[in-house]
Design a protein around this motif. Structure first.
Motif, short mmCIF file in Angstrom:
data_model
loop_
_atom_site.label_atom_id
_atom_site.label_comp_id
_atom_site.label_asym_id
_atom_site.label_seq_id
_atom_site.Cartn_x
_atom_site.Cartn_y
_atom_site.Cartn_z
N GLY A 202 22.63 11.45 -1.19
CA GLY A 202 21.12 10.84 -1.35
C GLY A 202 21.09 9.49 -1.85
N ASP A 203 22.25 8.78 -1.84
CA ASP A 203 22.37 7.64 -2.23
C ASP A 203 21.27 6.40 -2.05
N CYS A 204 20.93 6.37 -0.64
CA CYS A 204 19.96 5.60 -0.24
C CYS A 204 18.63 6.01 -0.86
N THR A 205 18.16 7.13 -0.78
CA THR A 205 17.10 7.98 -1.05
C THR A 205 16.71 7.55 -2.47
N LEU A 206 17.86 7.96 -3.45
CA LEU A 206 17.67 7.57 -5.00
C LEU A 206 17.70 6.38 -5.23
N TRP A 207 18.30 5.53 -4.74
CA TRP A 207 18.25 4.12 -5.06
C TRP A 207 16.87 3.47 -4.59
N PHE B 272 12.13 12.26 -9.76
CA PHE B 272 11.70 11.83 -8.35
C PHE B 272 11.36 12.94 -7.51
N TRP B 273 11.10 14.12 -7.81
CA TRP B 273 11.02 15.21 -6.92
C TRP B 273 9.59 15.05 -6.28
N ASP B 274 8.73 14.53 -6.69
CA ASP B 274 7.45 14.44 -6.27
C ASP B 274 7.39 13.29 -4.97
N MET B 275 8.32 12.64 -5.18
CA MET B 275 8.24 11.47 -3.75
C MET B 275 9.14 11.55 -2.71
N VAL B 276 10.15 12.72 -2.77
CA VAL B 276 10.93 13.06 -1.79
C VAL B 276 10.94 14.52 -1.47
N ASP B 277 11.09 14.56 -0.19
CA ASP B 277 11.19 16.06 0.60
C ASP B 277 12.52 16.03 1.03
N VAL B 278 13.33 17.02 0.37
CA VAL B 278 14.66 17.25 1.10
C VAL B 278 14.60 18.32 2.18
N VAL B 279 15.06 18.07 3.24
CA VAL B 279 15.09 19.13 4.37
C VAL B 279 16.44 19.40 4.80
N PRO B 280 16.80 20.63 4.58
CA PRO B 280 18.26 21.17 5.01
C PRO B 280 18.61 21.53 6.30
N LEU B 281 18.29 20.48 7.31
CA LEU B 281 18.34 20.66 8.74
C LEU B 281 19.34 19.41 9.31
N ALA B 282 19.51 19.62 10.50
CA ALA B 282 20.46 18.49 11.26
C ALA B 282 19.49 18.01 12.00
N LEU B 283 19.88 16.84 12.65
CA LEU B 283 18.87 16.01 13.35
C LEU B 283 19.70 15.82 14.75
N GLY B 284 18.88 15.82 15.86
CA GLY B 284 19.47 16.05 17.04
C GLY B 284 18.63 15.16 18.14
N ARG C 79 0.83 -1.19 -0.02
CA ARG C 79 0.05 -0.08 0.10
C ARG C 79 1.08 1.30 0.10
N SER C 80 1.90 1.29 0.87
CA SER C 80 2.76 2.42 1.01
C SER C 80 3.93 2.21 1.72
N PHE C 81 5.01 3.15 1.52
CA PHE C 81 6.27 2.94 2.05
C PHE C 81 6.63 4.22 2.49
N SER C 82 7.30 4.51 3.76
CA SER C 82 7.69 5.72 4.19
C SER C 82 9.14 5.58 4.62
N MET C 83 10.04 6.35 4.74
CA MET C 83 11.65 6.53 4.97
C MET C 83 12.12 7.86 5.36
N ILE C 84 12.86 7.85 6.31
CA ILE C 84 13.42 9.12 6.60
C ILE C 84 15.20 8.73 6.53
N GLU C 85 15.56 9.49 5.89
CA GLU C 85 17.23 9.23 5.89
C GLU C 85 18.00 10.44 6.33
N HIS D 137 5.00 5.89 -2.18
CA HIS D 137 6.19 6.10 -1.26
C HIS D 137 6.32 7.47 -0.97
N ARG D 138 7.00 7.67 0.16
CA ARG D 138 7.31 9.07 0.46
C ARG D 138 8.53 9.06 1.36
N ILE D 139 9.63 9.81 0.96
CA ILE D 139 10.72 9.74 1.51
C ILE D 139 11.40 11.08 2.11
#
Length: 173
Positions: free
Chosen positions: A83-88, A124-136, A71-77, A100-102
């Protein structure tokens, strides 16, 4: 920008992606991941378990698209770099009827721009959001990145200053 075509994205996907490809923008500088992609023209995604899971999921959905898992797949890289994992993952999942949404989170502005360029180039732009932030682990504080030049494009957050967002706010960018 340098662009490299991945001539074989069928790693672990049997015939599902035979003859399919995608392009990756890489840094012009001598940088380890860019050099690896340039020399091998294969993904540098080190998350092999992810690649195996996505490949198996895609094969299942190709055989039986009505399966609940399809039905659907979601992922946060987190720390997507180029973006190798995201692109592949996106290249594989586009071959099957699955929503799917990444979200690719990358604090280095130059690397985040390369991911965006690769997504646009591949459609692929419609399936992936690029967020220019750090995670912590703390939300709402500013971050200072220390770049480790010549070491795989790596950067580290300087101690005691983190910038994070909860998952709900990531999807609004």
């Amino acid at each position: 920008m340098n662009v490299f075509r991945h001539g074989d994205v069928s790693e672990g996907t049997s015939a599902l992606l035979a003859g399919k490809w995608y392009d990756t923008h890489v840094f012009r500088e001598q940088e380890m991941v860019s050099l690896e992609i340039s020399n091998t023209q294969t993904t540098s995604c080190a998350a092999r378990v992810l690649l195996q899971y996505v490949a198996l999921l895609a094969q299942l959905c190709q055989l039986n698209s009505r399966d609940d898992a399809c039905r659907s797949f979601s992922m946060i890289e987190g720390g997507s770099h180029l973006g190798d994992c995201t692109l592949w993952t996106t290249a594989v999942l586009r071959q099957v009827p699955m929503r799917h949404r990444i979200i690719a989170v990358e604090p280095q502005k130059a690397a985040a721009q390369l991911v965006r360029s690769s997504l646009t180039l591949n459609g692929f732009w419609d399936m992936v959001d690029v967020v220019p932030l750090a995670l912590g682990n703390v939300s709402g504080k500013s971050a200072l990145l220390q770049f480790n030049y010549g070491q795989d494009g790596q950067a580290s957050l300087v101690r005691d200053k983190y910038l994070t967002h909860d998952l709900g706010s990531l999807t609004s960018h």
